[in-house]
Design an enzyme around this catalytic site. Structure first.
Site, PDB file in Angstrom:
ATOM      1  N   CYS A 116       0.840  -1.206   0.000  1.00 23.29           N
ATOM      2  CA  CYS A 116       0.000   0.000   0.000  1.00 23.29           C
ATOM      3  C   CYS A 116       0.875   1.257   0.000  1.00 23.29           C
ATOM      4  CB  CYS A 116      -0.994  -0.030   1.166  1.00 23.29           C
ATOM      5  SG  CYS A 116      -2.420   1.042   0.868  1.00 23.29           S
ATOM      6  N   GLU A 173      -2.729  -9.108   2.751  1.00 20.79           N
ATOM      7  CA  GLU A 173      -3.108  -9.674   4.058  1.00 20.79           C
ATOM      8  C   GLU A 173      -4.595  -9.496   4.356  1.00 20.79           C
ATOM      9  OE1 GLU A 173      -1.766  -6.790   3.564  1.00 20.79           O
ATOM     10  OE2 GLU A 173      -2.277  -5.340   5.123  1.00 20.79           O
ATOM     11  N   HIS A 229      -3.979  -4.791  -0.413  1.00 22.00           N
ATOM     12  CA  HIS A 229      -3.543  -5.416   0.839  1.00 22.00           C
ATOM     13  C   HIS A 229      -3.635  -6.934   0.710  1.00 22.00           C
ATOM     14  CE1 HIS A 229      -3.085  -1.952   3.536  1.00 22.00           C
ATOM     15  NE2 HIS A 229      -3.939  -1.384   2.718  1.00 22.00           N
TER      16      HIS A 229
END
EC number: 4.3.2.10
Lengths: 252, 216
Positions: free
Chosen positions: B80, B193, B191
């Site tokens: 990011c 994750e 992202h």
């Protein structure tokens, strides 16, 4: 192309999900992390945790819930309820929340939106707006404290102001439609949709999959949120998304 | 194998840390240059403003760490804002110079297409990833186009070298760089994750690639 999002909302009090959730298959019906897992498996695009704890201890417990969710799951989630300061935001984001949602506190002190947005970026800051039609004013007005207090803000004007201050997303709840299960408030959502250029989450009134279609397709909301119809298994996230897909709405 | 997460006070480090742990790798979170250099690969996370993040990296003496990482071919993954910092500079908040590893600038989404129609800013939600190329660590059958990853950002990389672009998403009229790579340095705008199974898979492939020594 970006998909439309379906977002289940979990009310969490002192670390437990409340509001009569009916999940007999789950080990612990009130465990927010278990429910988050369940909704994730059904294809929820995001989750919203609304902390309705009254006590300081309850709020601390919420940070643990956030941490546990972020440890277990790889999906984005927003936390709202009781966030009054930049420090409150920091604590939740550091624990693994992706966005924070502010409501009453932002109406009391609008600079909170700007502080959060400057520090974390607009994409982290959701402003929740509880709106109700007022015959007297001839428009929707904004309420605080779970709808108990009427403010002087017109909903559309407050939406614009919130975005000007740095809100990256608006969660618009219709108090007129909330709990009615007769569909989202399309005119309210449309009025706010046309006033600002940030993503809008429509909330309040979802009763079936068609209601999601109406607000996502006809009013062009970016996301739609619901609580009870998912909790009571009147429909599921997967079912809603299947129907939307069949009708040509782009979903994940 | 040990992964180091660079802690310069601007990240939501926790989710990344947990995701790597779930994939079975040892991970440390640190602001100490020597400690970070003793790991096998680094992650540069980040949310917030570009200028503040660069300032924090300078104050914590971590800019030199990243320069050293680049020279020594140590794998680094920016996520990011962490990816955006790897570019030359940003127009955000009156601009600022970036780390300059990738050519190109970070700009705000205009919110208006060429035909005058509007699109939403931030770019928020699940978008389809398209691969422009597949470097060795991503050469698996499962890396098909049109799989979803979660984006949440108002700024994006522009004018970058085509050779560095690995994957992108379409938003408005823009082609939004999603994965970039130059040497041992990788960036992901979305992202991983938070991008459910596919995001975790991308993270896993990167980690596997680091282990095999093929993230280069």
């Amino acid at each position: 192309m970006l998909t439309k999002r379906i977002i289940p909302c979990l009310d969490v009090k002192e670390g437990r999900v409340v509001k009569g959730v009916q999940f007999v298959s789950l080990r612990e019906a009130g465990d927010p992390v278990e429910l988050a897992k369940f909704y994730n498996e059904q294809g929820a695009d995001e989750l919203v945790f609304l902390d309705i704890s009254a006590s300081h201890e309850g709020r601390e417990t919420m940070v643990d819930v956030v941490r546990q969710t972020a440890s277990t799951l790889a999906i984005p989630f927003t936390v709202g309820g009781g966030i009054r300061t930049l420090e409150d935001m920091k604590r939740l984001l550091r624990a693994g929340a992706d966005k924070v949602s502010v409501n009453s506190s932002a109406l009391q002190r609008p600079e909170l939106i700007k502080e959060g947005s400057d520090y974390f970026g607009a994409q982290c800051i959701v402003v929740a707006i509880d709106a109700k039609w007022s015959e007297e004013d001839g428009t929707w007005m904004v309420y605080t404290h779970g709808g108990r207090n009427k403010t002087d803000w017109q909903a559309v004007a407050w939406a614009k102001e919130a975005v000007r201050l740095g809100a990256g997303e608006l969660l618009v709840t219709s108090m007129d439609q909330d709990g009615e299960k007769s569909g989202f408030d399309l005119p309210l959502t449309k009025a706010i949709r046309e006033a600002v250029n940030v993503p809008i989450i429509a909330s309040g009134g979802a009763g079936n999959a068609d209601h999601f279609y109406d607000v996502l397709q006809h009013v062009d909301a970016d996301a739609a949120l619901a609580a009870s119809i998912f909790h009571y298994k009147e429909t599921s996230v997967a079912e809603v998304k299947n129907e939307l897909r069949q009708k040509g709405v782009f979903v994940r | 194998m040990k992964i180091g997460i660079i802690d310069y006070g601007m990240g939501n480090l926790f989710s990344v840390e947990q995701a790597i742990k779930r994939l079975g790798y040892e991970v440390i979170v640190s602001a100490d240059k020597e400690e970070l250099l003793a790991t096998d690969a680094l992650i540069l996370p980040g949310v917030g403003a570009f200028k503040d993040a660069m300032k924090r990296l300078q104050e914590t003496n971590l800019v030199s760490l990243i320069n050293e990482v680049e020279k020594s071919n140590i794998p680094l993954l920016g996520i990011c804002l962490g990816m955006q910092l790897l570019f030359q500079g940003s127009a955000e908040n009156g601009s600022g110079k970036g780390l300059g590893i990738f050519n190109g600038e970070i700009e705000r989404f205009a919110g208006i297409n060429d035909d005058g129609s509007a699109y939403r800013v931030p770019h928020m939600g699940w978008n389809e990833l398209q691969f422009a190329q597949r470097p060795e660590w991503l050469q698996e059958d499962e890396m098909t186009d049109n799989r979803f990853v979660y984006f949440v950002h108002s700024y994006f990389a522009t004018n970058m070298d085509r050779a560095d672009l690995v994957a992108f998403a379409h938003y408005g009229n823009e082609q939004v760089p999603g994965i970039v790579q130059k040497g041992s340095i990788t960036g992901m705008q979305f992202h991983p994750e938070k991008s459910s199974e596919f995001g975790v898979l991308l993270l896993k492939r990167w980690l596997d690639g680091v282990k095999k020594g093929v993230v280069l």
